[in-house]
Write a protein that holds these residues in place. Structure first.
Motif, PDB file in Angstrom:
ATOM      1  N   ARG A  61      -7.643  67.929 -46.928  1.00  0.00           N
ATOM      2  CA  ARG A  61      -6.597  68.319 -45.909  1.00  0.00           C
ATOM      3  C   ARG A  61      -7.514  68.347 -44.456  1.00  0.00           C
ATOM      4  NH1 ARG A  61      -3.822  71.569 -48.461  1.00  0.00           N
ATOM      5  NH2 ARG A  61      -5.467  73.234 -48.345  1.00  0.00           N
ATOM      6  N   VAL A  62      -8.565  68.926 -44.592  1.00  0.00           N
ATOM      7  CA  VAL A  62      -9.285  69.220 -43.283  1.00  0.00           C
ATOM      8  C   VAL A  62      -9.768  67.829 -42.800  1.00  0.00           C
ATOM      9  CG1 VAL A  62     -11.575  69.952 -43.921  1.00  0.00           C
ATOM     10  CG2 VAL A  62     -10.667  70.584 -41.774  1.00  0.00           C
ATOM     11  N   ASP A  63     -10.211  66.791 -43.569  1.00  0.00           N
ATOM     12  CA  ASP A  63     -10.850  65.700 -43.240  1.00  0.00           C
ATOM     13  C   ASP A  63      -9.456  64.776 -42.574  1.00  0.00           C
ATOM     14  OD1 ASP A  63     -13.121  66.266 -43.984  1.00  0.00           O
ATOM     15  OD2 ASP A  63     -13.239  64.998 -46.136  1.00  0.00           O
ATOM     16  N   HIS A  64      -8.492  64.718 -43.303  1.00  0.00           N
ATOM     17  CA  HIS A  64      -7.326  64.190 -43.022  1.00  0.00           C
ATOM     18  C   HIS A  64      -6.640  64.581 -41.368  1.00  0.00           C
ATOM     19  CE1 HIS A  64      -2.824  63.373 -42.417  1.00  0.00           C
ATOM     20  NE2 HIS A  64      -3.182  62.431 -43.041  1.00  0.00           N
ATOM     21  N   ALA A  65      -6.776  65.912 -41.166  1.00  0.00           N
ATOM     22  CA  ALA A  65      -6.298  66.479 -40.025  1.00  0.00           C
ATOM     23  C   ALA A  65      -7.518  65.849 -38.913  1.00  0.00           C
ATOM     24  CB  ALA A  65      -6.379  67.800 -40.174  1.00  0.00           C
ATOM     25  N   ILE A 152     -17.391  66.498 -36.051  1.00  0.00           N
ATOM     26  CA  ILE A 152     -17.081  66.016 -37.075  1.00  0.00           C
ATOM     27  C   ILE A 152     -18.107  65.481 -38.048  1.00  0.00           C
ATOM     28  CG2 ILE A 152     -15.855  64.104 -38.105  1.00  0.00           C
ATOM     29  CD1 ILE A 152     -13.925  63.893 -35.674  1.00  0.00           C
ATOM     30  N   SER A 153     -19.102  64.850 -37.393  1.00  0.00           N
ATOM     31  CA  SER A 153     -20.251  64.372 -38.291  1.00  0.00           C
ATOM     32  C   SER A 153     -20.904  65.837 -38.961  1.00  0.00           C
ATOM     33  CB  SER A 153     -21.273  63.869 -37.120  1.00  0.00           C
ATOM     34  OG  SER A 153     -20.545  62.779 -36.753  1.00  0.00           O
ATOM     35  N   GLU A 154     -20.984  66.736 -38.120  1.00  0.00           N
ATOM     36  CA  GLU A 154     -21.609  68.000 -38.847  1.00  0.00           C
ATOM     37  C   GLU A 154     -20.700  68.465 -39.967  1.00  0.00           C
ATOM     38  OE1 GLU A 154     -21.931  70.906 -35.673  1.00  0.00           O
ATOM     39  OE2 GLU A 154     -23.890  69.715 -34.781  1.00  0.00           O
ATOM     40  N   HIS A 155     -19.621  68.468 -39.840  1.00  0.00           N
ATOM     41  CA  HIS A 155     -18.658  68.750 -41.001  1.00  0.00           C
ATOM     42  C   HIS A 155     -18.839  68.163 -42.091  1.00  0.00           C
ATOM     43  CE1 HIS A 155     -15.248  70.873 -42.704  1.00  0.00           C
ATOM     44  NE2 HIS A 155     -14.651  69.673 -42.809  1.00  0.00           N
TER      45      HIS A 155
END
Length: 224
Positions: A61-65, A152-155
């Motif tokens: 869900r968070v990747d899509h967001a 985003i990369s760190e996540h």
């Protein structure tokens, strides 16, 4: 009687032809036509328990967001800088983000994971962030790109570590996708630095503020 014999001969011939055809099949060629994933799932294996199911749902869900928000940011940048010399570069990065979003749309559907309920907010916020920083010029747009793509990369890196600890073989497909997208996000980050993002007055302050917003968006999108 002769008619019956003719039918029997025809039936016998058909059986012989079928046997010859069956014997002539190249089974290795037939195997090549089978789906690449023969394990019964495309990218993600069925979760083993409710805890793992919840973890994967939040992760997807968070990747899509994140990819949705990135698309809206680049849309805002293109609305301001699309006809400048920076336009083709921004469009290139946006095209890669579109590919990322499309893939996560597919994965959400395959695994019956709902997207975050906050997409309408990220729709407006992402566009406004992209457009407002682009109004500061190319350096402003690139400073925004550096801040967002670094977050985003760190996540993605934290997700890679979690999946490696959980089941690196079972989640091989998802890991491959996340690593590929992480690398492209880092390319965008490095491109922003190459395009003199740090020359923007107040660069560090702007970067910090954007990344605080990114962390808040990540936290909320996992849960809502």
């Amino acid at each position: 009687m002769s008619l019956i014999l003719l039918k029997m001969r025809g039936f016998t011939s058909a059986i012989i032809l079928f046997r010859q055809f069956n014997q002539g099949i190249n089974r290795s060629k037939l195997t090549e036509c089978l789906p690449r994933y023969s394990r019964g799932y495309a990218v993600i294996p069925p979760p083993r328990n409710s805890e793992e199911k919840a973890l994967l749902a939040a992760m997807l869900r968070v990747d899509h967001a994140g990819e949705y928000g990135a698309n809206r940011i680049y849309a805002g940048q293109m609305a301001v800088l699309g006809r400048t010399q920076s336009g083709p570069l921004i469009q290139h990065m946006w095209d890669q983000e579109k590919k990322h979003l499309q893939k996560f749309n597919e994965i959400l559907g395959e695994n019956r994971v709902r997207p975050t309920a906050l997409l309408p907010i990220w729709n407006v916020a992402g566009f406004m962030l992209g457009a407002s920083t682009a109004l500061l010029g190319k350096a402003g747009a690139m400073a925004c790109t550096v801040a967002v793509e670094e977050s985003i990369s760190e996540h993605y890196n934290s997700q890679i570590r979690a999946l490696m600890e959980l089941d690196p073989e079972g989640y091989r497909g998802l890991l491959q996708i996340i690593k590929e997208f992480r690398d492209e996000e880092m390319e965008h980050h490095d491109t922003g630095l190459d395009q003199e993002a740090e020359s923007l007055p107040g660069y560090q302050l702007l970067k910090t503020a954007i990344q605080i917003g990114c962390k808040a968006a990540i936290y909320l999108s996992e849960r809502i």
